[in-house]
Design a protein around this motif. Structure first.
Motif, PDB file in Angstrom:
ATOM      1  N   TRP A 175       1.011  -0.918  -0.261  1.00 23.08           N
ATOM      2  CA  TRP A 175       0.076  -0.006  -0.386  1.00 23.08           C
ATOM      3  C   TRP A 175       1.380   1.036  -0.222  1.00 23.08           C
ATOM      4  N   GLY A 176       1.826   1.413   1.281  1.00 21.11           N
ATOM      5  CA  GLY A 176       2.842   2.218   0.784  1.00 21.11           C
ATOM      6  C   GLY A 176       2.327   3.615   1.835  1.00 21.11           C
ATOM      7  N   ARG A 177       2.531   4.766   0.824  1.00 17.34           N
ATOM      8  CA  ARG A 177       1.608   5.779   1.466  1.00 17.34           C
ATOM      9  C   ARG A 177       1.273   6.710   0.285  1.00 17.34           C
ATOM     10  N   ARG A 178      -0.129   7.353  -0.072  1.00 13.51           N
ATOM     11  CA  ARG A 178      -0.801   7.489  -1.106  1.00 13.51           C
ATOM     12  C   ARG A 178      -1.444   8.847  -0.637  1.00 13.51           C
ATOM     13  N   GLU A 179      -2.026   9.369  -1.873  1.00 13.40           N
ATOM     14  CA  GLU A 179      -3.451  10.424  -1.273  1.00 13.40           C
ATOM     15  C   GLU A 179      -4.021  10.006  -1.841  1.00 13.40           C
ATOM     16  N   VAL A 180      -4.994   9.924  -0.236  1.00 16.94           N
ATOM     17  CA  VAL A 180      -6.758   9.920  -1.037  1.00 16.94           C
ATOM     18  C   VAL A 180      -7.895  10.354  -0.721  1.00 16.94           C
ATOM     19  N   VAL A 181      -8.963  10.196  -0.987  1.00 21.18           N
ATOM     20  CA  VAL A 181      -9.553  10.973  -0.836  1.00 21.18           C
ATOM     21  C   VAL A 181     -10.766  10.566   0.483  1.00 21.18           C
ATOM     22  N   ILE A 182     -11.067  10.664   1.655  1.00 23.83           N
ATOM     23  CA  ILE A 182     -12.009  10.497   2.323  1.00 23.83           C
ATOM     24  C   ILE A 182     -13.385  10.778   2.972  1.00 23.83           C
ATOM     25  N   SER A 183     -14.120  10.333   2.632  1.00 24.13           N
ATOM     26  CA  SER A 183     -15.205  10.092   3.802  1.00 24.13           C
ATOM     27  C   SER A 183     -15.973  10.071   4.454  1.00 24.13           C
ATOM     28  N   TYR A 184     -15.854  11.071   6.171  1.00 24.96           N
ATOM     29  CA  TYR A 184     -16.339  10.398   6.788  1.00 24.96           C
ATOM     30  C   TYR A 184     -18.350  10.996   7.811  1.00 24.96           C
ATOM     31  N   GLY A 185     -18.657  10.015   8.453  1.00 24.05           N
ATOM     32  CA  GLY A 185     -20.013  10.071   9.010  1.00 24.05           C
ATOM     33  C   GLY A 185     -19.967  10.917   9.944  1.00 24.05           C
ATOM     34  N   VAL A 186     -20.599  11.890  10.038  1.00 22.89           N
ATOM     35  CA  VAL A 186     -21.114  12.694  11.323  1.00 22.89           C
ATOM     36  C   VAL A 186     -22.405  12.798  11.540  1.00 22.89           C
ATOM     37  N   LEU A 187     -23.258  12.386  12.560  1.00 23.41           N
ATOM     38  CA  LEU A 187     -24.729  12.609  12.569  1.00 23.41           C
ATOM     39  C   LEU A 187     -24.895  13.791  12.414  1.00 23.41           C
ATOM     40  N   LYS A 188     -27.078  13.976  11.561  1.00 22.42           N
ATOM     41  CA  LYS A 188     -26.580  15.065  11.724  1.00 22.42           C
ATOM     42  C   LYS A 188     -27.108  15.439  12.912  1.00 22.42           C
ATOM     43  N   GLY A 189     -27.371  16.585  13.018  1.00 19.40           N
ATOM     44  CA  GLY A 189     -27.042  17.490  14.458  1.00 19.40           C
ATOM     45  C   GLY A 189     -26.913  17.682  15.418  1.00 19.40           C
ATOM     46  N   GLU A 190     -25.634  17.134  14.949  1.00 14.64           N
ATOM     47  CA  GLU A 190     -24.340  17.470  15.868  1.00 14.64           C
ATOM     48  C   GLU A 190     -23.389  18.375  15.617  1.00 14.64           C
TER      49      GLU A 190
END
Length: 136
Positions: A121-136
């Protein structure tokens, strides 16, 4: 007669237990950011003398889909057990560990004890999406 009664009771119990409830649904607002991603293993020479215990106190086991995050990402909402989608992976990962304070905008993907997979895998640039509970 008794057999039919048992079947009816079991059918009713299954129906009511499987029915979705609106209050039980978890609804996330997904946020997307670019990060550097590397990989790590639960091996003493990569972490510490107890490599299977995370900074949050969770126990790691090979096969788990989890990540460690840099501390600046914690402040952005990627807290303990936050679901994360990583570009190039089908699974949803959970934040289970945090990285040394020297890292910024960085995630470490847990790859069990498979050192070859982590090195590949090494090291690379990636796009991540993370979930935040609505209303927080």
């Amino acid at each position: 007669m008794i057999k039919n009664l048992y079947i009816a009771i079991i059918t009713i119990l299954v129906f009511f237990n499987c029915k979705e409830k609106e209050n039980d649904e978890v609804i996330y607002e997904w946020k997307t950011i670019d990060v550097t991603a590397s990989a790590y293993n639960s091996l003493a020479y990569q972490t510490n003398s107890n490599p299977s215990i995370t900074a949050f106190g969770d126990s790691l086991k090979p096969g788990m889909t989890c990540i460690a995050v840099s501390r600046d990402l914690l402040k952005m909402g990627l807290k303990h057990n936050t679901p994360v989608k990583i570009e190039g992976f089908d699974s949803i990962y959970l934040v289970k560990d945090k990285m040394n304070a020297r890292w910024e905008k960085h995630i470490d993907i847990y790859m069990g004890t498979d050192v070859k997979a982590a090195r590949d895998w090494g090291r690379r640039e990636v796009v991540i999406s993370y979930g935040v509970l609505k209303g927080e």
